[in-house]
Enzyme design. Structure first.
Site, PDB file in Angstrom:
ATOM      1  N   HIS A  42     -12.208 -16.241   1.059  1.00 20.86           N
ATOM      2  CA  HIS A  42     -10.910 -15.576   0.913  1.00 20.86           C
ATOM      3  C   HIS A  42      -9.817 -16.174   1.787  1.00 20.86           C
ATOM      4  CE1 HIS A  42     -14.127 -13.013  -0.463  1.00 20.86           C
ATOM      5  NE2 HIS A  42     -13.266 -12.335  -1.183  1.00 20.86           N
ATOM      6  N   GLU A  91     -11.439  -2.896  -5.972  1.00 18.98           N
ATOM      7  CA  GLU A  91     -12.718  -3.355  -5.403  1.00 18.98           C
ATOM      8  C   GLU A  91     -13.772  -2.251  -5.361  1.00 18.98           C
ATOM      9  OE1 GLU A  91     -13.201  -6.404  -5.044  1.00 18.98           O
ATOM     10  OE2 GLU A  91     -11.114  -7.068  -5.179  1.00 18.98           O
ATOM     11  N   TYR A 142       0.810  -1.217   0.000  1.00 18.50           N
ATOM     12  CA  TYR A 142       0.000   0.000   0.000  1.00 18.50           C
ATOM     13  C   TYR A 142       0.847   1.273   0.000  1.00 18.50           C
ATOM     14  CZ  TYR A 142      -4.321  -2.661   0.382  1.00 18.50           C
ATOM     15  OH  TYR A 142      -5.379  -3.492   0.118  1.00 18.50           O
ATOM     16  N   ARG A 185      -8.413  -4.967   1.242  1.00 17.82           N
ATOM     17  CA  ARG A 185      -8.837  -4.290   0.013  1.00 17.82           C
ATOM     18  C   ARG A 185     -10.331  -3.916   0.053  1.00 17.82           C
ATOM     19  NH1 ARG A 185      -7.683  -8.801  -4.327  1.00 17.82           N
ATOM     20  NH2 ARG A 185      -5.809  -8.964  -3.068  1.00 17.82           N
ATOM     21  N   HIS A 192     -14.397  -4.421 -12.081  1.00 17.23           N
ATOM     22  CA  HIS A 192     -13.059  -5.015 -12.260  1.00 17.23           C
ATOM     23  C   HIS A 192     -12.723  -5.115 -13.745  1.00 17.23           C
ATOM     24  CE1 HIS A 192     -12.370  -6.098  -8.122  1.00 17.23           C
ATOM     25  NE2 HIS A 192     -13.342  -6.982  -8.052  1.00 17.23           N
ATOM     26  N   HIS A 249     -20.255  -4.881  -9.328  1.00 22.68           N
ATOM     27  CA  HIS A 249     -18.927  -4.996  -8.706  1.00 22.68           C
ATOM     28  C   HIS A 249     -17.942  -5.682  -9.668  1.00 22.68           C
ATOM     29  CE1 HIS A 249     -16.081  -5.768  -5.318  1.00 22.68           C
ATOM     30  NE2 HIS A 249     -15.814  -6.857  -6.031  1.00 22.68           N
ATOM     31  N   GLU A 250     -18.354  -6.809 -10.208  1.00 23.25           N
ATOM     32  CA  GLU A 250     -17.453  -7.570 -11.089  1.00 23.25           C
ATOM     33  C   GLU A 250     -17.171  -6.812 -12.380  1.00 23.25           C
ATOM     34  OE1 GLU A 250     -15.876  -9.863  -9.850  1.00 23.25           O
ATOM     35  OE2 GLU A 250     -17.125 -10.241  -8.119  1.00 23.25           O
TER      36      GLU A 250
HETATM   37  O1  X8Z Z   1     -15.297 -11.290  -2.859  1.00 18.44           O
HETATM   38  C1  X8Z Z   1     -15.947 -10.329  -3.210  1.00 18.44           C
HETATM   39  C2  X8Z Z   1     -16.278 -10.130  -4.683  1.00 18.44           C
HETATM   40  C3  X8Z Z   1     -15.223 -10.641  -5.573  1.00 18.44           C
HETATM   41  S1  X8Z Z   1     -13.754  -9.711  -5.480  1.00 18.44           S
HETATM   42  C4  X8Z Z   1     -17.562 -10.852  -5.009  1.00 18.44           C
HETATM   43  N1  X8Z Z   1     -16.429  -9.456  -2.297  1.00 18.44           N
HETATM   44  C5  X8Z Z   1     -16.190  -9.625  -0.879  1.00 18.44           C
HETATM   45  C6  X8Z Z   1     -16.934 -10.837  -0.331  1.00 18.44           C
HETATM   46  O2  X8Z Z   1     -17.797 -11.354  -1.036  1.00 18.44           O
HETATM   47  O3  X8Z Z   1     -16.666 -11.230   0.790  1.00 18.44           O
HETATM   48  C7  X8Z Z   1     -17.195  -8.250  -2.585  1.00 18.44           C
HETATM   49  C8  X8Z Z   1     -17.557  -7.689  -1.245  1.00 18.44           C
HETATM   50  C9  X8Z Z   1     -16.689  -8.364  -0.241  1.00 18.44           C
HETATM   51 ZN    ZN Z   2     -14.030  -7.774  -6.262  1.00 20.60          ZN
END
Ligand code: X8Z
Ligand code: ZN
Length: 625
Positions: A524, A424, A236, A533, A400, A396-397
């Site tokens: 994640h 994001e 960062y 992020r 990107h 959101h997608e």
């Molecule tokens: O993972 C995501 C996106 C893909 S980058 C769908 N998000 C996080 C999650 O789902 O936990 C968007 C908001 C937070």
């Molecule tokens: Zn995303």
């Protein structure tokens, strides 16, 4: 404005967890400039010419390996089986080995004076790996086997409900619609059996995760970092510890709003479920908030809605009643970006994307956006359902994808977001423009609700965006503790719930023993996508919106502003997107907003009328946990 792009040689935008130029989730480059932490291993005085040669070698590799690895990763994520796991593992090990080699070679130029652009490229190469492996024989292979297995376990882990195997996306959706606490608890608990179940390799995800931490930390130390967490924070453009303090500062700006929201939501859930399920002096039960991870609470809007201020429509119902399907949702998102002046999506987007869940094979349903060739082969991968959540996720997608396409002419080393939070925030900022006036333009509602309904509209938004922030912060706080050794496998779960309680004020519906691995129930974690992020993105998207609305000449309240149709905003936005990560992020921020600081005050301003209302509601309540 977009038409001026020239075609450049194939860029390297890949979606792997090894030499992760772009992560599978976000399309976000994993590389960012850092302070020079790695020590030089110079042999002979390096020259600027050698540095240039080195950079060109890395760029060529990023381009070629980027496309090759992205195609393997795509096939793996959209058709998970023994063979695609095998291919992904091999590709990821190759990428890691090369990434480590480049990072070590880059150290040679540590003390050499270089033009700013070259210096930035060298520093980004040192941070190029999401998870580094040590150089010892076999380590990269072992690490990639573990990572592929964790990702596939998360995506394909079987859950049986009422005697029937039930798709994971269906369980996620049920958390938003079911209201019976016993049933919610059952779904919630079953979801979290997967991270502790035996895999085909006779491990559990929890054990795999612990092995991953060991190996990747060893790799990070060889590169001169204290641990993987330090390496992640270094992306960062700030010293690692300053960045952690910066996130705490931003959280401090928004926390008063979260505290009021928490207090109100708990009181309303108490009305619904009673004292035994929702005691008023306890953290809230995590399965009652309308989401598998209690990370955003929009699905319980009806339980906490501000009576008279309810705007009177439900976006999920509107989409369904108006015959929207998944493709139409994506077309609607595309039309929004087109209204800002962006070129339409290429035909290949429609031919190659996975928009809905295919039958008869295993896929990773967690939404993601990809650029397979660093140029125009952009796609999304979703298992879209027709509901308000996924309507937001589509935007959101697409954010990107439009970002990826905007910076495709940059060096492959610079193909990424200004920082992870920028990547994001783009689509989310556009999603904030799904206002009543925009829904009316789409023909989904006939009349815009008047200003007396603002608190209802803001409540809906706050349940998504404000409720998210402590979760957005704690995911990596947990990982930073894991990577630093403060938490060990024996304390993973207790540490997880300590943070969930401290930051979110939530608790598990049942006692969770330290044997569980509840963090592993969130995409994640097994996929090693850093999470700060999203916290940053939730701050930035309001800053972007405020700047955009000023540019568009909007003079009403921020939460009513839609930038739909504003080509001027589109042009300014594109100027920031085109930069990719070629400059430190404050420069990108300044280019669009005129300020170099991240600042939560735009978010606070957006929600100001709701804050006043919440404080009134909570006046006689006991808040906190
Ligand atoms: O993972 C995501 C996106 C893909 S980058 C769908 N998000 C996080 C999650 O789902 O936990 C968007 C908001 C937070
Ligand atoms: Zn995303």
């Amino acid at each position: 404005m977009i038409k001026k792009y020239m075609r450049a040689p194939a860029g390297a935008l890949i979606a792997v967890s090894s030499l992760a130029l772009v992560s599978a989730c976000s399309g976000q480059s994993q590389t960012q400039e850092t302070s020079t932490q790695a020590s030089s291993q110079s042999s002979g005085e390096p020259t600027v010419g050698e540095a240039q040669e080195f950079i060109e070698k890395v760029e060529t590799f990023y381009r070629e390996f980027g496309e090759y690895s992205a195609r393997i990763a795509w096939v793996n994520a959209t058709y998970i089986n023994y063979d695609t796991d095998w291919l992904n593992t091999r590709m990821s090990a190759e990428g890691t080995e090369m990434g480590v080699k480049f990072a070590n070679e880059a150290k040679r130029f540590n003390d050499l004076e270089l033009p700013a652009e070259m210096r930035r490229k060298i520093e980004l190469v040192k941070l190029g790996l999401n998870l580094p492996a040590p150089e010892r024989q076999g380590a990269a292979k072992e690490l990639s086997e573990i990572n592929t297995r964790m990702a596939s376990t998360y995506a394909t882990g079987k859950i049986t409900l009422d005697g029937e195997e039930t798709p994971r996306v269906d369980l996620e959706e049920m958390m938003g619609t079911v209201r019976d606490p016993a049933r919610l608890q059952e779904i919630w608990v079953k979801w979290r059996e997967v991270p502790v179940a035996q895999t085909d390799a006779d491990t559990t995800m929890k054990e795999d995760y612990a092995s991953m931490v060991e190996i990747a930390n060893e790799g990070a130390r060889e590169l001169g970092f204290d641990d993987v967490g330090t390496m992640w924070r270094a992306r960062y453009d700030l010293p690692s510890e300053e960045f952690a303090a910066e996130t705490d500062r931003l959280w401090g700006q928004v926390k008063p709003l979260y505290d009021e929201l928490h207090c109100h939501v708990r009181a309303e859930l108490n009305e619904e479920y009673g004292d035994s399920v929702v005691p008023l002096d306890q953290p809230i039960r995590a399965d009652l908030l309308g989401n598998m991870w209690a990370q955003s609470w929009g699905n319980v809007y009806d339980l906490v809605a501000p009576g008279a201020a309810d705007p009177g429509y439900d976006l999920t119902a509107l989409l369904n009643d108006n015959g929207y399907d998944a493709v139409k949702m994506v077309e609607t998102g595309e039309a929004f970006f087109s209204s800002l002046g962006f070129d339409p999506l290429p035909d290949t987007f429609w031919e190659r994307s996975q928009i809905t869940k295919p039958e008869g094979r295993e896929v990773a349903c967690h939404a993601s956006a990809w650029n397979l060739d660093g140029q125009d082969d952009i796609r999304i991968k979703m298992c879209t359902k027709v509901n308000a959540d996924d309507f937001q996720t589509v935007h959101h997608e697409l954010g990107h994808n439009y970002y990826q396409r905007a910076y495709k002419d940059q060096s492959p080393i610079f193909q990424g977001g200004a920082n992870g939070g920028f990547h994001e925030a783009i689509g989310d900022m556009v999603g904030l423009s799904i206002t009543p006036s925009y829904l009316k333009q789409l023909g989904l509602i006939d009349e815009e609700p008047d200003a007396s309904k603002d608190v209802g509209l803001l409540m809906q938004a706050a349940l998504e965006k404000v409720a998210f922030q402590p979760f957005g912060l704690l995911m990596d706080k947990w990982r930073w503790q894991v990577f630093s050794g403060e938490l060990t496998p024996a304390t993973y779960n207790d540490g997880w719930w300590a943070l969930r309680e401290q930051y979110q004020g939530i608790r598990p519906p049942v006692e969770r023993s330290s044997d569980y691995f509840d963090a592993g129930g969130k995409y994640h974690i097994p996929n090693n996508v850093s999470y700060t992020r999203y916290f940053i993105a939730h701050i930035l998207q309001f800053q972007f919106l405020k700047a955009a609305c000023e540019q568009a000449g909007w003079d009403g309240p921020l939460h009513r502003c839609s930038i739909f149709g504003s080509e001027e905003v589109g042009e300014n936005f594109n100027a920031m997107l085109e930069m990719g990560q070629s400059k430190p992020w404050p420069e990108a921020l300044e280019a669009f907003t005129g300020t170099r600081e991240m600042d939560g005050s735009a978010m606070v301003e957006y929600f100001a009328p709701l804050m006043t209302w919440l404080q009134e509601q909570n006046a006689d309540r006991t808040c906190g946990w």
